[in-house]
Structures are given as structure tokens and as C-alpha cells.
Scaffold this motif. Structure first.
Motif, PDB file in Angstrom:
ATOM      1  N   ASP A  75      28.612 -14.861 -22.738  1.00  0.00           N
ATOM      2  CA  ASP A  75      27.543 -15.837 -22.503  1.00  0.00           C
ATOM      3  C   ASP A  75      27.414 -16.251 -21.042  1.00  0.00           C
ATOM      4  O   ASP A  75      26.328 -16.586 -20.585  1.00  0.00           O
ATOM      5  CB  ASP A  75      27.750 -17.078 -23.369  1.00  0.00           C
ATOM      6  CG  ASP A  75      27.544 -16.789 -24.849  1.00  0.00           C
ATOM      7  OD1 ASP A  75      26.921 -15.762 -25.182  1.00  0.00           O
ATOM      8  OD2 ASP A  75      28.008 -17.597 -25.677  1.00  0.00           O
ATOM      9  N   GLU A  76      28.499 -16.235 -20.305  1.00  0.00           N
ATOM     10  CA  GLU A  76      28.457 -16.632 -18.906  1.00  0.00           C
ATOM     11  C   GLU A  76      27.561 -15.702 -18.075  1.00  0.00           C
ATOM     12  O   GLU A  76      26.915 -16.140 -17.119  1.00  0.00           O
ATOM     13  CB  GLU A  76      29.873 -16.627 -18.315  1.00  0.00           C
ATOM     14  CG  GLU A  76      29.923 -17.057 -16.861  1.00  0.00           C
ATOM     15  CD  GLU A  76      31.344 -17.075 -16.307  1.00  0.00           C
ATOM     16  OE1 GLU A  76      31.465 -17.026 -15.076  1.00  0.00           O
ATOM     17  OE2 GLU A  76      32.311 -17.125 -17.091  1.00  0.00           O
ATOM     18  N   LYS A 125      22.423 -13.945 -20.298  1.00  0.00           N
ATOM     19  CA  LYS A 125      21.741 -15.212 -20.592  1.00  0.00           C
ATOM     20  C   LYS A 125      20.677 -15.076 -21.672  1.00  0.00           C
ATOM     21  O   LYS A 125      20.478 -15.987 -22.457  1.00  0.00           O
ATOM     22  CB  LYS A 125      21.112 -15.793 -19.314  1.00  0.00           C
ATOM     23  CG  LYS A 125      22.145 -16.187 -18.275  1.00  0.00           C
ATOM     24  CD  LYS A 125      23.109 -17.200 -18.863  1.00  0.00           C
ATOM     25  CE  LYS A 125      24.117 -17.691 -17.864  1.00  0.00           C
ATOM     26  NZ  LYS A 125      25.067 -18.626 -18.442  1.00  0.00           N
ATOM     27  N   HIS A 161      23.175 -13.363 -15.390  1.00  0.00           N
ATOM     28  CA  HIS A 161      23.651 -14.173 -14.266  1.00  0.00           C
ATOM     29  C   HIS A 161      24.776 -13.383 -13.605  1.00  0.00           C
ATOM     30  O   HIS A 161      25.740 -12.994 -14.267  1.00  0.00           O
ATOM     31  CB  HIS A 161      24.172 -15.514 -14.771  1.00  0.00           C
ATOM     32  CG  HIS A 161      24.922 -16.287 -13.731  1.00  0.00           C
ATOM     33  ND1 HIS A 161      24.296 -16.925 -12.692  1.00  0.00           N
ATOM     34  CD2 HIS A 161      26.252 -16.491 -13.563  1.00  0.00           C
ATOM     35  CE1 HIS A 161      25.208 -17.504 -11.943  1.00  0.00           C
ATOM     36  NE2 HIS A 161      26.406 -17.257 -12.438  1.00  0.00           N
TER      37      HIS A 161
END
Length: 168
Positions: A145-146, A149, A161
Motif C-alpha cells: 500500500d505504501e 496507490k 508512489h
């Protein structure tokens, strides 16, 4: 095969009674339990009816009806197996790796970074293998998830990202 997608590759036999070992191209190995048949690469549109399926050590052990000994099954080694999209279980929330291949990879500003070439699934987490638009070189993004996105399958776009050094 049109209307079909690749679910895995037959990599070995298992035992002597016709069971095969499939390296799956999905992270939901239990899907194979819901299939009634598979198509096999190079054998046309013949349906191979599934007698049994089970998961063992991150592989799928599967037996086709009428294939009861190792001698009949060896001709299928190193062949990909396919399912018709219309017959695959779909809860409407997920997507398959095949849906992701070719997606545009965009940064959070909407700039095109590259295209998804492959999804590597034999690591701690999946990795997106991306071919850069700028120079054709490959870089990888962990599928967490980091970094990932948004995934828009209909538009064939994935927004990511990046952190410093990730594209090098």
C-alpha cells in the motif's frame, strides 16, 4: 487462446497415478478447486476435465479424468494451462495478474513512468516489474500500500508512489 487466460504452468508430475504439479499464476490457489476443466497449451480447444485438485507447498496438485498413470501425463509437462474467463470464479473485487500486464504505471502527478511487464510472485511480497518509458530499463516496485496507490483495471492504469532511488 482468445477469451482465455493463463492460470499456470505444468512443471512436473506428482506420484505415478497421473497427478501433475502446476506452478500457479494466481495468488489464490484455491481457485483451482472451482474449475471443472482446463485447456492445455498446444492441444487446441480440448477441455481437460479435472478429477481432483489440492494445494501443496504453494503449488497446485491436479489430476485430469482419464489420466491415470505417469506415462500419459508426461506429454503435458512444461505446458501452460488456461481457463475461459467466463468460467473463472470472480467475486467482483479482485483482478488477475493477466489483467495487470501492460498497464501504464503513473506517478502521483499523473506522469507516465513505464508499463507493467510482469508480476513476480515468488518473493516476500509481489513485485511489479516495470519497463521505463524513458530508456527501456527495468525497475521494480513492491506491491504494498505504501507504493501502489491505485489500480484501475478498466483504464489499464496503476498509480504509484516512488521513493528516492526506486527507479535506478
Amino acid at each position: 487462446m482468445e477469451g482465455c487466460f493463463n492460470m499456470g504452468k505444468i512443471v512436473n508430475t506428482h506420484g505415478v497415478k497421473g497427478e501433475i504439479k502446476i506452478y500457479p499464476y494466481t495468488d489464490d490457489l484455491d481457485k483451482f478447486e472451482f474449475f471443472d476443466y482446463l485447456y492445455i497449451e498446444g492441444f487446441g480447444k480440448a477441455k481437460y476435465l479435472i478429477e481432483s485438485s489440492r494445494v501443496h507447498k504453494n503449488m497446485v496438485l491436479l489430476k485430469f479424468k482419464g489420466y491415470d498413470d505417469i506415462n500419459k501425463i508426461t506429454e503435458l509437462l512444461n505446458k501452460n494451462v488456461y481457463i475461459e474467463r467466463k468460467d473463472s470464479p470472480d467475486d467482483g473485487e479482485g483482478h488477475y495478474v493477466v489483467d495487470l500486464i501492460g498497464c501504464e504505471i503513473l506517478d502521483e502527478n499523473g506522469d507516465l513512468l513505464g508499463h507493467l511487464k510482469d508480476v513476480l510472485q515468488n518473493t516476500a511480497q509481489d513485485l511489479y516489474e516495470i519497463k521505463k518509458v524513458s530508456d527501456g530499463k527495468i525497475f521494480y516496485i513492491p506491491v504494498v500500500d505504501e507504493f501502489v496507490k491505485q489500480i484501475d483495471i478498466k483504464q489499464k492504469k496503476i498509480t504509484v508512489h516512488l521513493i528516492e532511488g526506486m527507479m535506478e
